[in-house]
Design a protein around this motif. Structure first.
Motif, PDB file in Angstrom:
ATOM      1  N   THR A 298       0.849  -1.091   0.010  1.00  0.00           N
ATOM      2  CA  THR A 298       0.050   0.095  -0.124  1.00  0.00           C
ATOM      3  C   THR A 298       0.774   1.420  -0.074  1.00  0.00           C
ATOM      4  OG1 THR A 298      -1.599  -1.123   1.298  1.00  0.00           O
ATOM      5  CG2 THR A 298      -1.851   1.187   1.129  1.00  0.00           C
ATOM      6  N   LEU A 299       0.800   2.008  -1.026  1.00  0.00           N
ATOM      7  CA  LEU A 299       1.634   3.262  -0.912  1.00  0.00           C
ATOM      8  C   LEU A 299       0.981   4.458  -0.278  1.00  0.00           C
ATOM      9  CD1 LEU A 299       2.235   3.156  -4.980  1.00  0.00           C
ATOM     10  CD2 LEU A 299       3.365   2.118  -2.975  1.00  0.00           C
ATOM     11  N   THR A 300       1.733   5.553  -0.233  1.00  0.00           N
ATOM     12  CA  THR A 300       1.469   6.538   0.800  1.00  0.00           C
ATOM     13  C   THR A 300       0.109   7.211   0.301  1.00  0.00           C
ATOM     14  OG1 THR A 300       2.137   8.632   2.129  1.00  0.00           O
ATOM     15  CG2 THR A 300       2.684   8.485  -0.480  1.00  0.00           C
ATOM     16  N   SER A 301      -0.217   7.319  -1.083  1.00  0.00           N
ATOM     17  CA  SER A 301      -1.403   7.552  -1.692  1.00  0.00           C
ATOM     18  C   SER A 301      -2.675   6.737  -1.368  1.00  0.00           C
ATOM     19  CB  SER A 301      -1.169   7.788  -3.201  1.00  0.00           C
ATOM     20  OG  SER A 301      -0.863   6.399  -3.469  1.00  0.00           O
TER      21      SER A 301
ATOM     22  N   TYR B 158       4.839  -3.497  -6.543  1.00  0.00           N
ATOM     23  CA  TYR B 158       6.417  -3.425  -6.629  1.00  0.00           C
ATOM     24  C   TYR B 158       6.462  -1.998  -5.713  1.00  0.00           C
ATOM     25  CZ  TYR B 158       6.991   0.442  -9.714  1.00  0.00           C
ATOM     26  OH  TYR B 158       7.051   1.899 -10.366  1.00  0.00           O
ATOM     27  N   TYR B 159       7.758  -1.993  -5.065  1.00  0.00           N
ATOM     28  CA  TYR B 159       8.131  -1.042  -4.061  1.00  0.00           C
ATOM     29  C   TYR B 159       9.560  -0.632  -4.234  1.00  0.00           C
ATOM     30  CZ  TYR B 159       7.522   1.501   0.142  1.00  0.00           C
ATOM     31  OH  TYR B 159       7.706   2.534   1.316  1.00  0.00           O
ATOM     32  N   ILE B 160       9.739   0.480  -4.230  1.00  0.00           N
ATOM     33  CA  ILE B 160      11.387   0.883  -4.245  1.00  0.00           C
ATOM     34  C   ILE B 160      11.765   1.419  -2.916  1.00  0.00           C
ATOM     35  CG2 ILE B 160      13.167   2.202  -5.429  1.00  0.00           C
ATOM     36  CD1 ILE B 160      11.185   2.371  -7.877  1.00  0.00           C
ATOM     37  N   ASP B 161      12.432   0.741  -2.218  1.00  0.00           N
ATOM     38  CA  ASP B 161      13.142   1.262  -1.009  1.00  0.00           C
ATOM     39  C   ASP B 161      14.337   2.028  -1.145  1.00  0.00           C
ATOM     40  OD1 ASP B 161      13.379   1.858   1.830  1.00  0.00           O
ATOM     41  OD2 ASP B 161      13.515  -0.159   2.351  1.00  0.00           O
ATOM     42  N   LEU B 162      14.127   3.317  -1.191  1.00  0.00           N
ATOM     43  CA  LEU B 162      15.615   4.021  -1.433  1.00  0.00           C
ATOM     44  C   LEU B 162      15.872   4.556   0.108  1.00  0.00           C
ATOM     45  CD1 LEU B 162      14.249   5.801  -4.570  1.00  0.00           C
ATOM     46  CD2 LEU B 162      16.268   4.462  -4.322  1.00  0.00           C
ATOM     47  N   ARG B 163      15.152   4.394   1.149  1.00  0.00           N
ATOM     48  CA  ARG B 163      15.689   4.537   2.640  1.00  0.00           C
ATOM     49  C   ARG B 163      16.922   3.709   2.742  1.00  0.00           C
ATOM     50  NH1 ARG B 163      10.796   3.926   1.530  1.00  0.00           N
ATOM     51  NH2 ARG B 163       9.318   5.666   1.915  1.00  0.00           N
ATOM     52  N   LEU B 164      17.217   2.856   2.058  1.00  0.00           N
ATOM     53  CA  LEU B 164      18.437   1.864   2.104  1.00  0.00           C
ATOM     54  C   LEU B 164      19.820   2.567   1.813  1.00  0.00           C
ATOM     55  CD1 LEU B 164      17.735  -1.404   0.376  1.00  0.00           C
ATOM     56  CD2 LEU B 164      17.706  -1.135   2.786  1.00  0.00           C
TER      57      LEU B 164
ATOM     58  N   ASP C 151      13.222  15.001  -3.286  1.00  0.00           N
ATOM     59  CA  ASP C 151      12.756  13.505  -2.771  1.00  0.00           C
ATOM     60  C   ASP C 151      13.160  12.412  -3.357  1.00  0.00           C
ATOM     61  OD1 ASP C 151      11.296  11.985  -0.933  1.00  0.00           O
ATOM     62  OD2 ASP C 151       9.132  12.981  -1.515  1.00  0.00           O
ATOM     63  N   ASP C 152      13.113  11.057  -2.809  1.00  0.00           N
ATOM     64  CA  ASP C 152      13.511  10.209  -3.446  1.00  0.00           C
ATOM     65  C   ASP C 152      12.747   9.664  -4.742  1.00  0.00           C
ATOM     66  OD1 ASP C 152      11.323   9.326  -1.914  1.00  0.00           O
ATOM     67  OD2 ASP C 152      11.823   7.230  -1.420  1.00  0.00           O
ATOM     68  N   LEU C 153      11.510   9.674  -4.553  1.00  0.00           N
ATOM     69  CA  LEU C 153      10.794   9.285  -5.795  1.00  0.00           C
ATOM     70  C   LEU C 153       9.364  10.029  -5.782  1.00  0.00           C
ATOM     71  CD1 LEU C 153       8.514   7.078  -4.710  1.00  0.00           C
ATOM     72  CD2 LEU C 153      10.376   5.624  -4.938  1.00  0.00           C
ATOM     73  N   ALA C 154       8.749   9.765  -6.930  1.00  0.00           N
ATOM     74  CA  ALA C 154       7.356  10.485  -7.132  1.00  0.00           C
ATOM     75  C   ALA C 154       6.449   9.421  -7.514  1.00  0.00           C
ATOM     76  CB  ALA C 154       7.224  11.659  -8.037  1.00  0.00           C
ATOM     77  N   THR C 155       5.259   9.279  -6.999  1.00  0.00           N
ATOM     78  CA  THR C 155       4.316   8.394  -7.445  1.00  0.00           C
ATOM     79  C   THR C 155       3.116   9.386  -7.882  1.00  0.00           C
ATOM     80  OG1 THR C 155       4.916   6.644  -5.689  1.00  0.00           O
ATOM     81  CG2 THR C 155       2.656   6.711  -6.935  1.00  0.00           C
ATOM     82  N   THR C 156       2.042   9.813  -6.950  1.00  0.00           N
ATOM     83  CA  THR C 156       1.170  10.655  -7.343  1.00  0.00           C
ATOM     84  C   THR C 156       1.549  12.158  -7.457  1.00  0.00           C
ATOM     85  OG1 THR C 156       0.552  11.089  -5.325  1.00  0.00           O
ATOM     86  CG2 THR C 156      -0.584   9.407  -6.607  1.00  0.00           C
TER      87      THR C 156
ATOM     88  N   ASP D  13      10.776   8.553 -11.098  1.00  0.00           N
ATOM     89  CA  ASP D  13       9.560   8.874 -11.447  1.00  0.00           C
ATOM     90  C   ASP D  13       8.646   7.731 -11.687  1.00  0.00           C
ATOM     91  OD1 ASP D  13       6.881   9.815 -12.330  1.00  0.00           O
ATOM     92  OD2 ASP D  13       7.877  10.787 -14.050  1.00  0.00           O
ATOM     93  N   ARG D  14       7.647   7.259 -10.878  1.00  0.00           N
ATOM     94  CA  ARG D  14       7.303   6.039 -11.281  1.00  0.00           C
ATOM     95  C   ARG D  14       5.927   6.148 -12.131  1.00  0.00           C
ATOM     96  NH1 ARG D  14       6.260   1.782  -6.481  1.00  0.00           N
ATOM     97  NH2 ARG D  14       4.165   1.827  -7.327  1.00  0.00           N
ATOM     98  N   GLU D  15       5.883   7.384 -12.674  1.00  0.00           N
ATOM     99  CA  GLU D  15       4.920   7.590 -13.928  1.00  0.00           C
ATOM    100  C   GLU D  15       3.438   7.380 -13.570  1.00  0.00           C
ATOM    101  OE1 GLU D  15       7.363   7.010 -17.983  1.00  0.00           O
ATOM    102  OE2 GLU D  15       7.719   5.245 -16.605  1.00  0.00           O
TER     103      GLU D  15
HETATM  104  O1  ORO Z   1       4.373   5.947  -3.545  1.00  0.00           O
HETATM  105  C1  ORO Z   1       4.748   5.346  -2.454  1.00  0.00           C
HETATM  106  O2  ORO Z   1       4.258   5.498  -1.121  1.00  0.00           O
HETATM  107  C2  ORO Z   1       6.235   4.806  -2.565  1.00  0.00           C
HETATM  108  C3  ORO Z   1       6.386   3.958  -3.889  1.00  0.00           C
HETATM  109  C4  ORO Z   1       7.403   3.304  -3.738  1.00  0.00           C
HETATM  110  O3  ORO Z   1       8.053   2.464  -4.720  1.00  0.00           O
HETATM  111  N1  ORO Z   1       8.503   3.658  -2.572  1.00  0.00           N
HETATM  112  C5  ORO Z   1       8.232   4.108  -1.684  1.00  0.00           C
HETATM  113  O4  ORO Z   1       8.995   4.178  -0.790  1.00  0.00           O
HETATM  114  N2  ORO Z   1       6.890   4.799  -1.552  1.00  0.00           N
END
Ligand code: ORO
Ligand code: PRP
Length: 217
Positions: free
Chosen positions: A36-39, A45-51, A133-138, A164-166
Motif C-alpha cells: 500500500t503506497l502513501t497515496s 512493486y516497491y522501491i526502498d530508497l531508504r536503504l 525527494d526519493d521518488l514521485a508516485t502521485t 518517477d514512477r509515472e
Molecule cells: O508511493 C509510495 O508511497 C512509494 C512507492 C515506492 O516505490 N517506494 C516508496 O518508498 N514509496
C-alpha cells in the motif's frame, strides 16, 4: 531540434539511469509483493530508497546524479534545496553537501512543541527552492511540501527525484507550476533491466501490467 549540449545530456542521463538501475538491484531496493503506497494505491512493486544512506559510496554517487540533473535541467545559481522527510531528507542532505547549496527541510506536520515550525533551516522571502525527494508516485508529497514552502515565502518551480514512477506525479505537479525532474523513469529503468536480464522476466511483466493498469484509469 535539440542542440548538441542537450543531446549529450540525454545520452549522459540514459547512462545515469542504467547505473541507477544497477545500484537499485545490487542493494535489493526493488521489491515485489503487495504494497500500500502513501497515496493509498496498491502496488505490486516497491522501491526502498531508504536503504541508500546505509551505503555511503552509493549515496555519494546518487547525490551526484541529482546534482547532474540540477546542473543540466535547472541551473544552480542562488538555489536552496528542500528535503522531504523521511526518505528525501538524507538524499537532500547529501545533495546539499555535494553541490554546496543550503538545505532546508519540510516537516510532514508542524512540530507541536519548541518553535512549532513546519519548515526547518533558513528560508527567506523570495528564496528559490528546489524540492528533493526519493521518488514521485502521485506527486502528493511534493505538492504538500511545495505548499508549505510557498506559504513561508519561498518560490518553488522545480522538484527533483531519483525515480518517477509515472503515476501522474509529473502532471499533478505541472498543474501547480512545478516541473518534475527525475534521474530516471520507471519505464526506462525497466527497459534496461529487461535488456540485460537484471530482474526475472515475470517481474518485468508485473511492473508493465501495473503501469498499463494505472495509465488506463
Ligand atoms: O508511493 C509510495 O508511497 C512509494 C512507492 C515506492 O516505490 N517506494 C516508496 O518508498 N514509496
Ligand atoms: O508521490 P506520492 O504519491 O506522494 O508518493 C511518493 C512519496 O511516498 C514515499 O514517502 P512516504 O509517505 O512513504 O514517507 P517516508 O519517506 O517518510 O517513508 C516517498 O518517499 C515519497 O515521498
Amino acid at each position: 531540434m535539440y542542440g548538441l549540449e542537450t543531446k549529450l545530456w540525454i545520452e549522459k542521463k540514459s547512462v545515469l539511469g542504467k547505473e541507477l538501475a544497477t545500484i537499485l538491484v545490487g542493494l535489493g531496493a526493488l521489491r515485489f509483493g503487495d504494497f500500500t503506497l502513501t497515496s493509498g494505491r496498491r502496488s505490486p512493486y516497491y522501491i526502498d530508497l531508504r536503504l541508500l544512506p546505509s551505503y555511503p559510496s552509493a549515496l555519494e554517487r546518487i547525490a551526484d546524479m541529482y546534482v547532474a540533473v540540477m546542473e543540466n535541467e535547472i541551473g544552480m545559481s542562488r538555489l536552496k534545496v528542500a528535503g522531504i522527510p523521511t526518505a528525501g531528507l538524507p538524499l537532500a542532505t547529501a545533495v546539499s553537501l555535494r553541490a554546496r547549496l543550503p538545505l532546508i527541510y519540510v516537516r510532514e506536520t508542524p512540530k507541536l512543541h519548541g518553535e512549532m515550525k513546519m519548515i526547518e533551516g533558513v528560508l527567506s522571502e523570495g528564496d528559490e527552492v528546489v524540492l528533493i525527494d526519493d521518488l514521485a508516485t502521485t506527486g502528493g508529497s511534493l505538492l504538500k511540501a511545495a505548499s508549505a514552502v510557498r506559504a513561508s515565502g519561498g518560490h518553488v518551480s522545480h522538484a527533483v527525484v531519483l525515480i518517477d514512477r509515472e503515476e501522474g506525479g509529473s502532471e499533478n505537479l505541472a498543474s501547480a507550476g512545478i516541473e518534475l525532474h527525475a534521474v530516471s523513469r520507471i519505464s526506462d529503468l525497466l527497459s534496461w533491466l529487461e535488456a540485460v536480464g537484471g530482474i526475472p522476466v515475470d517481474k518485468v511483466d508485473t511492473i508493465k501490467e501495473y503501469l498499463k493498469e494505472v495509465r488506463s484509469k
